[in-house]
Design a protein around this motif. Structure first.
Motif, PDB file in Angstrom:
ATOM      1  N   ARG A  36       0.823  -1.204   0.000  1.00  0.00           N
ATOM      2  CA  ARG A  36       0.000   0.000   0.000  1.00  0.00           C
ATOM      3  C   ARG A  36       0.859   1.258   0.000  1.00  0.00           C
ATOM      4  O   ARG A  36       0.475   2.282  -0.550  1.00  0.00           O
ATOM      5  N   MET A  37       2.002   1.181   0.624  1.00  0.00           N
ATOM      6  CA  MET A  37       2.905   2.330   0.654  1.00  0.00           C
ATOM      7  C   MET A  37       3.607   2.538  -0.681  1.00  0.00           C
ATOM      8  O   MET A  37       3.809   3.677  -1.115  1.00  0.00           O
ATOM      9  N   LEU A  38       4.002   1.458  -1.346  1.00  0.00           N
ATOM     10  CA  LEU A  38       4.895   1.565  -2.492  1.00  0.00           C
ATOM     11  C   LEU A  38       4.227   1.281  -3.837  1.00  0.00           C
ATOM     12  O   LEU A  38       4.718   1.716  -4.877  1.00  0.00           O
ATOM     13  N   GLY A  39       3.149   0.485  -3.845  1.00  0.00           N
ATOM     14  CA  GLY A  39       2.500   0.137  -5.100  1.00  0.00           C
ATOM     15  C   GLY A  39       3.324  -0.788  -5.964  1.00  0.00           C
ATOM     16  O   GLY A  39       3.005  -1.001  -7.136  1.00  0.00           O
ATOM     17  N   SER A  40       4.378  -1.338  -5.401  1.00  0.00           N
ATOM     18  CA  SER A  40       5.268  -2.232  -6.137  1.00  0.00           C
ATOM     19  C   SER A  40       5.466  -3.499  -5.327  1.00  0.00           C
ATOM     20  O   SER A  40       5.906  -3.437  -4.171  1.00  0.00           O
ATOM     21  N   LEU A  41       5.152  -4.645  -5.923  1.00  0.00           N
ATOM     22  CA  LEU A  41       5.306  -5.906  -5.215  1.00  0.00           C
ATOM     23  C   LEU A  41       6.774  -6.218  -4.930  1.00  0.00           C
ATOM     24  O   LEU A  41       7.127  -6.696  -3.848  1.00  0.00           O
ATOM     25  N   ALA A  42       7.636  -5.929  -5.906  1.00  0.00           N
ATOM     26  CA  ALA A  42       9.067  -6.203  -5.718  1.00  0.00           C
ATOM     27  C   ALA A  42       9.651  -5.313  -4.625  1.00  0.00           C
ATOM     28  O   ALA A  42      10.401  -5.783  -3.758  1.00  0.00           O
ATOM     29  N   GLU A  43       9.316  -4.025  -4.652  1.00  0.00           N
ATOM     30  CA  GLU A  43       9.825  -3.123  -3.621  1.00  0.00           C
ATOM     31  C   GLU A  43       9.248  -3.462  -2.258  1.00  0.00           C
ATOM     32  O   GLU A  43       9.923  -3.311  -1.233  1.00  0.00           O
ATOM     33  N   ALA A  44       7.989  -3.911  -2.238  1.00  0.00           N
ATOM     34  CA  ALA A  44       7.375  -4.313  -0.970  1.00  0.00           C
ATOM     35  C   ALA A  44       8.127  -5.498  -0.369  1.00  0.00           C
ATOM     36  O   ALA A  44       8.407  -5.532   0.842  1.00  0.00           O
ATOM     37  N   GLU A  45       8.480  -6.471  -1.198  1.00  0.00           N
ATOM     38  CA  GLU A  45       9.246  -7.615  -0.711  1.00  0.00           C
ATOM     39  C   GLU A  45      10.608  -7.175  -0.176  1.00  0.00           C
ATOM     40  O   GLU A  45      11.070  -7.660   0.861  1.00  0.00           O
ATOM     41  N   LEU A 293      -9.837   2.491 -16.852  1.00  0.00           N
ATOM     42  CA  LEU A 293      -9.026   1.343 -17.257  1.00  0.00           C
ATOM     43  C   LEU A 293      -7.581   1.653 -16.923  1.00  0.00           C
ATOM     44  O   LEU A 293      -7.043   2.692 -17.350  1.00  0.00           O
ATOM     45  N   TYR A 294      -6.961   0.774 -16.153  1.00  0.00           N
ATOM     46  CA  TYR A 294      -5.579   0.937 -15.723  1.00  0.00           C
ATOM     47  C   TYR A 294      -4.795  -0.226 -16.318  1.00  0.00           C
ATOM     48  O   TYR A 294      -4.899  -1.358 -15.855  1.00  0.00           O
ATOM     49  N   VAL A 295      -4.022   0.075 -17.364  1.00  0.00           N
ATOM     50  CA  VAL A 295      -3.379  -0.976 -18.151  1.00  0.00           C
ATOM     51  C   VAL A 295      -1.886  -1.036 -17.832  1.00  0.00           C
ATOM     52  O   VAL A 295      -1.171  -0.033 -18.005  1.00  0.00           O
ATOM     53  N   LEU A 296      -1.423  -2.194 -17.390  1.00  0.00           N
ATOM     54  CA  LEU A 296       0.009  -2.422 -17.240  1.00  0.00           C
ATOM     55  C   LEU A 296       0.476  -3.226 -18.445  1.00  0.00           C
ATOM     56  O   LEU A 296       0.049  -4.366 -18.647  1.00  0.00           O
ATOM     57  N   ALA A 297       1.344  -2.612 -19.263  1.00  0.00           N
ATOM     58  CA  ALA A 297       1.861  -3.280 -20.453  1.00  0.00           C
ATOM     59  C   ALA A 297       3.381  -3.190 -20.524  1.00  0.00           C
ATOM     60  O   ALA A 297       3.967  -3.376 -21.590  1.00  0.00           O
ATOM     61  N   ASP A 298       4.001  -2.902 -19.400  1.00  0.00           N
ATOM     62  CA  ASP A 298       5.460  -2.807 -19.324  1.00  0.00           C
ATOM     63  C   ASP A 298       6.048  -4.219 -19.338  1.00  0.00           C
ATOM     64  O   ASP A 298       5.864  -4.981 -18.380  1.00  0.00           O
ATOM     65  N   PRO A 299       6.746  -4.611 -20.413  1.00  0.00           N
ATOM     66  CA  PRO A 299       7.242  -5.995 -20.512  1.00  0.00           C
ATOM     67  C   PRO A 299       8.137  -6.407 -19.353  1.00  0.00           C
ATOM     68  O   PRO A 299       8.069  -7.546 -18.881  1.00  0.00           O
ATOM     69  N   GLU A 300       8.958  -5.483 -18.878  1.00  0.00           N
ATOM     70  CA  GLU A 300       9.878  -5.811 -17.788  1.00  0.00           C
ATOM     71  C   GLU A 300       9.131  -6.148 -16.510  1.00  0.00           C
ATOM     72  O   GLU A 300       9.436  -7.129 -15.829  1.00  0.00           O
ATOM     73  N   ARG A 301       8.128  -5.336 -16.181  1.00  0.00           N
ATOM     74  CA  ARG A 301       7.375  -5.594 -14.953  1.00  0.00           C
ATOM     75  C   ARG A 301       6.436  -6.783 -15.112  1.00  0.00           C
ATOM     76  O   ARG A 301       6.224  -7.548 -14.171  1.00  0.00           O
ATOM     77  N   LEU A 302       5.869  -6.947 -16.298  1.00  0.00           N
ATOM     78  CA  LEU A 302       4.994  -8.095 -16.534  1.00  0.00           C
ATOM     79  C   LEU A 302       5.759  -9.407 -16.409  1.00  0.00           C
ATOM     80  O   LEU A 302       5.211 -10.421 -15.961  1.00  0.00           O
ATOM     81  N   ALA A 303       7.032  -9.407 -16.800  1.00  0.00           N
ATOM     82  CA  ALA A 303       7.836 -10.622 -16.725  1.00  0.00           C
ATOM     83  C   ALA A 303       8.031 -11.076 -15.282  1.00  0.00           C
ATOM     84  O   ALA A 303       8.257 -12.259 -15.014  1.00  0.00           O
ATOM     85  N   ARG A 304       7.923 -10.122 -14.336  1.00  0.00           N
ATOM     86  CA  ARG A 304       8.093 -10.460 -12.924  1.00  0.00           C
ATOM     87  C   ARG A 304       6.763 -10.793 -12.250  1.00  0.00           C
ATOM     88  O   ARG A 304       6.745 -11.195 -11.082  1.00  0.00           O
ATOM     89  N   LEU A 305       5.665 -10.630 -12.975  1.00  0.00           N
ATOM     90  CA  LEU A 305       4.349 -10.815 -12.375  1.00  0.00           C
ATOM     91  C   LEU A 305       4.045 -12.300 -12.150  1.00  0.00           C
ATOM     92  O   LEU A 305       4.301 -13.141 -13.011  1.00  0.00           O
ATOM     93  N   ASP A 306       3.519 -12.601 -10.993  1.00  0.00           N
ATOM     94  CA  ASP A 306       3.151 -13.987 -10.658  1.00  0.00           C
ATOM     95  C   ASP A 306       1.748 -14.273 -11.215  1.00  0.00           C
ATOM     96  O   ASP A 306       0.761 -13.734 -10.722  1.00  0.00           O
ATOM     97  N   VAL A 307       1.691 -15.106 -12.246  1.00  0.00           N
ATOM     98  CA  VAL A 307       0.391 -15.494 -12.817  1.00  0.00           C
ATOM     99  C   VAL A 307       0.160 -16.991 -12.644  1.00  0.00           C
ATOM    100  O   VAL A 307      -0.652 -17.578 -13.358  1.00  0.00           O
ATOM    101  N   SER A 308       0.848 -17.588 -11.690  1.00  0.00           N
ATOM    102  CA  SER A 308       0.720 -19.033 -11.485  1.00  0.00           C
ATOM    103  C   SER A 308      -0.695 -19.415 -11.108  1.00  0.00           C
ATOM    104  O   SER A 308      -1.148 -20.529 -11.398  1.00  0.00           O
ATOM    105  N   ALA A 309      -1.422 -18.499 -10.461  1.00  0.00           N
ATOM    106  CA  ALA A 309      -2.800 -18.806 -10.056  1.00  0.00           C
ATOM    107  C   ALA A 309      -3.717 -18.994 -11.252  1.00  0.00           C
ATOM    108  O   ALA A 309      -4.784 -19.591 -11.137  1.00  0.00           O
ATOM    109  N   LEU A 310      -3.303 -18.511 -12.420  1.00  0.00           N
ATOM    110  CA  LEU A 310      -4.138 -18.629 -13.617  1.00  0.00           C
ATOM    111  C   LEU A 310      -3.952 -19.965 -14.323  1.00  0.00           C
ATOM    112  O   LEU A 310      -4.686 -20.283 -15.250  1.00  0.00           O
ATOM    113  N   GLU A 311      -2.977 -20.743 -13.886  1.00  0.00           N
ATOM    114  CA  GLU A 311      -2.688 -22.015 -14.549  1.00  0.00           C
ATOM    115  C   GLU A 311      -3.638 -23.119 -14.155  1.00  0.00           C
ATOM    116  O   GLU A 311      -3.712 -24.132 -14.824  1.00  0.00           O
ATOM    117  N   THR A 312      -4.358 -22.943 -13.047  1.00  0.00           N
ATOM    118  CA  THR A 312      -5.269 -23.984 -12.583  1.00  0.00           C
ATOM    119  C   THR A 312      -6.620 -23.846 -13.270  1.00  0.00           C
ATOM    120  O   THR A 312      -6.956 -22.793 -13.786  1.00  0.00           O
TER     121      THR A 312
END
Length: 312
Positions: A36-45, A293-312
């Motif tokens: 909530r502070m940073l809006g970035s999952l990587a920075e939050a970690e 509509l809030y579109v994230l299309a940044d290839p670098e950030r998308l490559a780090r996105l966890d989409v494993s939940a969509l595989e089931t």
């Protein structure tokens, strides 16, 4: 002597293990605070990891309330990161900050009891994170810690180097800005889904007027394609139904790749190609029409996105 040293080493290892276990009990809340502070999952970690390192160095000595201590330490780390980020906004490389879309949390859309399921997701919306990103760092800290996590003002005050009364004013000012800037949103996931599916259907059919009809007249599109994108695919902010529909029409080739998902707290879409996301869209709906509509299309950030939940 060696035996005593070995025994001390074993005790130290056990103490560190117990401290790590206690830290893990609070990790979920710390990650929520940092996100909530940073809006970035990587920075939050990274912020949460830094909180652990500070705890490990302290050994936990003299800490009566570990959860409160960790929350305030994480808040302080995030505040420093935000101040550093704010200082860099004057640099040319950050010209696209106004188009920044925070990292989304993507999950499959629940088939049963969607309202209950949504409560288990990271319930802060992308639209709210965008508004939070416009706050001054100290305002954001005061609002997030107090309004979202019930941290008392007298605890927050030393972090922002203000009195409790001044810290209360920071949170109050942030609260007004959040209230005034956060768009109205339909809470029912079923009605959200109908609007999103109508938008996708119009995009797939190449029906421009149908696209316009599902968009609110004052709809806002925020597209974050990353710092390197140029031309038609560059980051942008667009306003108005026909303007936004025109942009969506140009990218209608992505519509067949899109599937309806849960993005943070709302129905959205993810376009997948060869098992990888090429865009994620967070969508706000009000009165049956798409308002944002809030579109994230940044290839670098998308490559780090966890989409494993969509595989089931």
């Amino acid at each position: 002597m060696q035996d005593m040293q070995d025994m001390q080493g074993v005790r130290d290892a056990r103490e560190q293990e117990r401290l790590a276990e206690r830290f893990e009990e609070h990790r979920g809340q710390l990650e929520a605070v940092a996100y909530r502070m940073l809006g970035s999952l990587a920075e939050a970690e990274d912020a949460v990891q830094e909180a652990w390192l500070r705890l490990d160095r302290s050994g936990g000595d003299g800490i009566d309330n570990l959860g409160a201590w960790l929350t305030t330490v994480t808040g302080r780390i995030c505040l420093d990161l935000l101040r550093s980020r704010t200082a860099r906004r004057e640099e040319p490389m950050t010209e696209g900050f106004d188009t920044f879309v925070p990292d989304p949390v993507v999950r499959t859309l629940p088939r049963a009891d969607p309202e209950a399921e949504a409560l288990h997701t990271d319930s802060v919306g992308i639209a709210l994170l965008v508004v939070l990103g416009a706050l001054e760092p100290a305002e954001r800290l005061a609002f997030v810690l107090h309004d979202m996590f019930a941290v008392p003002f007298d605890v927050i005050a030393p972090i922002v180097e203000r009195t409790p009364a001044a810290t209360r004013q920071l949170a109050s000012r942030a609260r007004r800005r959040v209230r005034d800037a956060t768009p109205a949103a339909e809470p029912d996931l079923g009605r959200q889904r109908r609007a999103v599916e109508a938008f996708l259907a119009a995009s797939r059919a190449g029906d421009f007027e149908a696209l316009v009809s599902v968009l609110h007249p004052d709809v806002v599109l925020r597209a974050d394609a990353g710092a390197l994108a140029r031309g038609a695919g560059a980051s942008k902010v667009a306003r108005g139904a026909r303007t936004v529909a025109t942009g969506a029409f140009h990218f209608r080739h992505l519509a067949p790749l899109a599937r309806v998902v849960l993005v943070n707290d709302a129905v959205g879409t993810v376009a997948m190609s060869e098992g990888r996301p090429v865009s994620v869209t967070y969508i706000t709906v009000a009165d049956g029409l798409i308002t944002g509509l809030y579109v994230l299309a940044d290839p670098e950030r998308l490559a780090r996105l966890d989409v494993s939940a969509l595989e089931t």
